[in-house]
Scaffold this motif. Sequence first.
Motif, mmCIF file in Angstrom:
data_model
loop_
_atom_site.group_PDB
_atom_site.id
_atom_site.type_symbol
_atom_site.label_atom_id
_atom_site.label_comp_id
_atom_site.label_asym_id
_atom_site.label_seq_id
_atom_site.Cartn_x
_atom_site.Cartn_y
_atom_site.Cartn_z
ATOM 1 N N GLY A 152 43.410 29.548 43.364
ATOM 2 C CA GLY A 152 42.197 30.381 43.390
ATOM 3 C C GLY A 152 42.539 31.852 43.249
ATOM 4 O O GLY A 152 41.876 32.594 42.520
ATOM 5 N N SER A 153 43.591 32.302 43.929
ATOM 6 C CA SER A 153 44.023 33.695 43.818
ATOM 7 C C SER A 153 44.543 34.003 42.421
ATOM 8 O O SER A 153 44.321 35.093 41.890
ATOM 9 N N ALA A 154 45.241 33.045 41.823
ATOM 10 C CA ALA A 154 45.722 33.246 40.449
ATOM 11 C C ALA A 154 44.544 33.424 39.495
ATOM 12 O O ALA A 154 44.580 34.281 38.600
ATOM 13 N N LEU A 155 43.488 32.641 39.689
ATOM 14 C CA LEU A 155 42.295 32.787 38.851
ATOM 15 C C LEU A 155 41.617 34.137 39.094
ATOM 16 O O LEU A 155 41.129 34.777 38.161
ATOM 17 N N PHE A 156 41.594 34.568 40.363
ATOM 18 C CA PHE A 156 41.050 35.892 40.684
ATOM 19 C C PHE A 156 41.846 36.975 39.953
ATOM 20 O O PHE A 156 41.272 37.889 39.352
ATOM 21 N N VAL A 157 43.180 36.898 40.026
ATOM 22 C CA VAL A 157 44.034 37.903 39.381
ATOM 23 C C VAL A 157 43.768 37.929 37.877
ATOM 24 O O VAL A 157 43.567 38.998 37.286
ATOM 25 N N ALA A 158 43.747 36.770 37.242
ATOM 26 C CA ALA A 158 43.522 36.714 35.793
ATOM 27 C C ALA A 158 42.144 37.267 35.429
ATOM 28 O O ALA A 158 42.010 38.047 34.479
ATOM 29 N N SER A 159 41.128 36.897 36.188
ATOM 30 C CA SER A 159 39.765 37.372 35.898
ATOM 31 C C SER A 159 39.618 38.862 36.162
ATOM 32 O O SER A 159 38.897 39.562 35.445
ATOM 33 N N THR A 160 40.313 39.355 37.184
ATOM 34 C CA THR A 160 40.254 40.787 37.488
ATOM 35 C C THR A 160 40.989 41.588 36.418
ATOM 36 O O THR A 160 40.513 42.639 35.977
ATOM 37 N N LEU A 161 42.144 41.092 35.977
ATOM 38 C CA LEU A 161 42.854 41.762 34.878
ATOM 39 C C LEU A 161 41.971 41.796 33.628
ATOM 40 O O LEU A 161 41.952 42.801 32.916
#
Length: 181
Positions: free
Chosen positions: A147-156
Amino acid sequence: ESSRAIAIPPDRYADRFKSFAKKMREANPGIKVGAIGGEEYGNIHFISYPDWNQKLLSKAGKDMDFLAVHNGYAPVLIDPNPDPVEVYQALLAAPLLIRQNLDLLDRQIEQFAGDKNGRIRIAVTEWGPIFQVGAGQPYYDHVKTLGSALFVASTLKAFVESERTDVATFFMLSDYVNMGW
């Protein structure tokens, strides 16, 4: 109201910033100088003056190269026992709010910074999937989840799509403590 007593008013900050920027450019004409700005984001409100950006940009926009946004784009948990489904729903929705916040900052720069607004960039000075910072808290190590990896990718993606955003710092992609992988 107590935070207003210790926070510097935006007009006074703008004057200080202009003086600082002038001295910095005298010492190094090629330097890039940023002023602290930002707009409320999420449910936690830290900005003592709701008209901060308007006053700062109107008064000192011509003297700044970038607006340093320290909104802490992070899913910080206040509730000690949050519902995991709600936590991850909010985590995955947060990049949409970040993008809206960056778009708002862009419009404020356009509206209030005068004819020099085209050169003012945005620098995000804190972001990342930081849930809780105390060791032993249940979400302390959740920065290392899918979930955090998806957050990081979406935020980038939100940063890349924000035409005015040039810098996004603070989050450590690799760390042995509570951040990174």
